[in-house]
Design a protein around this motif. Structure first.
Motif, mmCIF file in Angstrom:
data_model
loop_
_atom_site.group_PDB
_atom_site.id
_atom_site.type_symbol
_atom_site.label_atom_id
_atom_site.label_comp_id
_atom_site.label_asym_id
_atom_site.label_seq_id
_atom_site.Cartn_x
_atom_site.Cartn_y
_atom_site.Cartn_z
ATOM 1 N N ASN A 114 44.733 -8.905 1.227
ATOM 2 C CA ASN A 114 43.317 -8.734 0.198
ATOM 3 C C ASN A 114 42.749 -10.201 -0.108
ATOM 4 O OD1 ASN A 114 43.505 -6.066 0.619
ATOM 5 N ND2 ASN A 114 44.487 -5.778 -1.146
ATOM 6 N N ASN A 144 37.656 -0.315 -7.136
ATOM 7 C CA ASN A 144 38.927 -0.303 -5.807
ATOM 8 C C ASN A 144 37.945 -0.397 -4.192
ATOM 9 O OD1 ASN A 144 40.864 0.156 -7.597
ATOM 10 N ND2 ASN A 144 40.393 2.290 -7.762
ATOM 11 N N THR A 145 36.958 -1.303 -4.132
ATOM 12 C CA THR A 145 36.497 -1.256 -2.967
ATOM 13 C C THR A 145 36.436 -2.847 -2.698
ATOM 14 O OG1 THR A 145 34.268 -1.562 -3.873
ATOM 15 C CG2 THR A 145 35.005 0.504 -3.115
ATOM 16 N N MET A 146 36.508 -3.245 -1.366
ATOM 17 C CA MET A 146 36.505 -4.762 -1.038
ATOM 18 C C MET A 146 35.269 -5.465 -1.347
ATOM 19 S SD MET A 146 38.632 -6.989 -0.118
ATOM 20 C CE MET A 146 39.825 -5.930 0.245
ATOM 21 N N TRP A 147 33.919 -4.702 -1.265
ATOM 22 C CA TRP A 147 32.721 -5.423 -1.821
ATOM 23 C C TRP A 147 32.629 -5.477 -3.049
ATOM 24 C CZ3 TRP A 147 29.048 -3.648 -4.851
ATOM 25 C CH2 TRP A 147 29.218 -2.057 -5.254
ATOM 26 N N GLY A 148 33.287 -4.575 -3.764
ATOM 27 C CA GLY A 148 33.107 -4.746 -5.392
ATOM 28 C C GLY A 148 33.855 -5.977 -5.890
ATOM 29 N N GLY A 201 39.680 -4.069 -9.378
ATOM 30 C CA GLY A 201 41.021 -3.375 -8.259
ATOM 31 C C GLY A 201 42.052 -2.700 -8.901
ATOM 32 N N SER A 209 44.205 -2.183 -3.800
ATOM 33 C CA SER A 209 43.165 -3.136 -3.901
ATOM 34 C C SER A 209 43.629 -4.451 -4.684
ATOM 35 C CB SER A 209 42.226 -2.591 -4.633
ATOM 36 O OG SER A 209 41.520 -1.406 -3.914
ATOM 37 N N ASP A 220 43.548 0.183 -7.972
ATOM 38 C CA ASP A 220 44.499 0.590 -7.301
ATOM 39 C C ASP A 220 45.612 -0.264 -6.805
ATOM 40 O OD1 ASP A 220 45.235 1.816 -4.234
ATOM 41 O OD2 ASP A 220 45.291 3.372 -5.779
ATOM 42 N N GLY A 271 29.684 2.484 -7.207
ATOM 43 C CA GLY A 271 31.006 2.862 -6.657
ATOM 44 C C GLY A 271 31.747 1.560 -6.029
ATOM 45 N N GLY A 272 31.615 0.474 -6.622
ATOM 46 C CA GLY A 272 32.450 -0.396 -6.087
ATOM 47 C C GLY A 272 33.898 -0.718 -6.681
#
Length: 278
Positions: free
Chosen positions: A77, A141-145, A220, A225, A222, A138-139
């Protein structure tokens, strides 16, 4: 003759001082490697040991064996975030710096002032509003966030602007006479002549993205993430303290930064010198 001997003595003294400083700066790396191969009793012992009694490679292998602490995924990550953030943020800063330096549009000075003001705002102050915006989209736990908020680098914009202000305008005018637009001049003339600046600021951006902790900790949530810095912090909590694995994980985590610095150290020095900022 006396002057020649004085120069030799001065050179020897300079090298001795530099060697002494190098040893001082290398002490933390020595302690890090030493503790990474020790056991917990050896690390916490009151008496000092220069070397571990045995090389405990289990400290490194156990980093990747705990499913509750996905250290391998955290490394991937962090690598993905740094590899994406470094070139994109550097390219955007280069384009913004060129626009502020060369394109005469109304409000250019105001925009530059606002960018400078952002450097005076503590980063911790912006975490909550940025989290609310990214979370509402909706960012979490997302990579773009994890990546998107780090794409704007005000410091890099100012450095690029300072570099482009001192760039010879005659070269750009020659490109304009050949029919190039602002984008064409930037792509064909400015960008190839900015390789040193791009390499230096790209390396600094990579290091900053790799070492980022507070924002990945917030967004992140989670374990899947997590970045490597968050994974390292999990070795030292109020319930558990695992110093050998913490040091071993730190050794693994700093290897990409050491390689990056060894490759780009010349570009980092040259790039900041070429920016015109002292």
């Amino acid at each position: 003759m006396n002057r020649y001997r004085g120069r030799i003595a001065g050179s020897i003294a300079t090298y001795l001082v530099l060697c002494l400083l190098a040893v001082v700066f290398l002490i933390p790396f020595y302690v890090l490697l030493r503790n990474a191969f020790m056991t917990t009793p050896e690390v916490t012992a009151t008496d000092w040991h220069w070397l571990p009694s045995a090389l405990n490679w289990e400290n490194f292998s156990s980093l990747f064996d705990n499913p509750e602490r996905p250290f391998g995924q955290s490394l991937l990550n962090s690598l993905l975030i740094a590899v994406i953030t470094a070139p994109l943020s550097t390219l955007l800063a280069s384009m913004a710096g060129y626009a502020l330096a060369r394109i005469d549009v109304p409000g250019r000075a105001v925009v530059l002032s606002l960018i400078v003001v952002t450097l005076m705002i503590p980063q911790a102050v912006t975490f909550l509003p940025t989290f609310m915006v990214v979370g509402s989209m909706g960012g979490v736990n997302t990579m773009w966030g994890l990546i998107a908020p780090g794409l704007f680098n005000a410091f890099a914009v100012i450095l690029f602007r300072s570099f482009y202000v001192s760039f010879p305008a005659e070269i750009e005018e020659a490109g304009r006479l050949d029919g190039l637009s602002y984008l064409g001049v930037y792509r064909r003339i400015i960008l190839p002549n900015s390789i040193t600046m791009i390499a230096s600021l790209g390396a600094l951006s990579f290091i900053e993205a790799w070492n980022s902790f507070l924002w990945p900790l917030m967004i992140g949530q989670d374990p899947g993430s997590w970045t490597v810095q968050i994974a390292l912090s999990s070795f030292l909590t109020s319930q558990t303290v695992n110093l050998p694995e913490l040091f071993a994980g730190t050794v693994v985590a700093i290897l990409p930064l050491v390689v990056m610095f060894l490759i780009a150290q010349r570009h980092i020095v040259q790039g900041i010198a070429m920016s015109g900022l002292k």
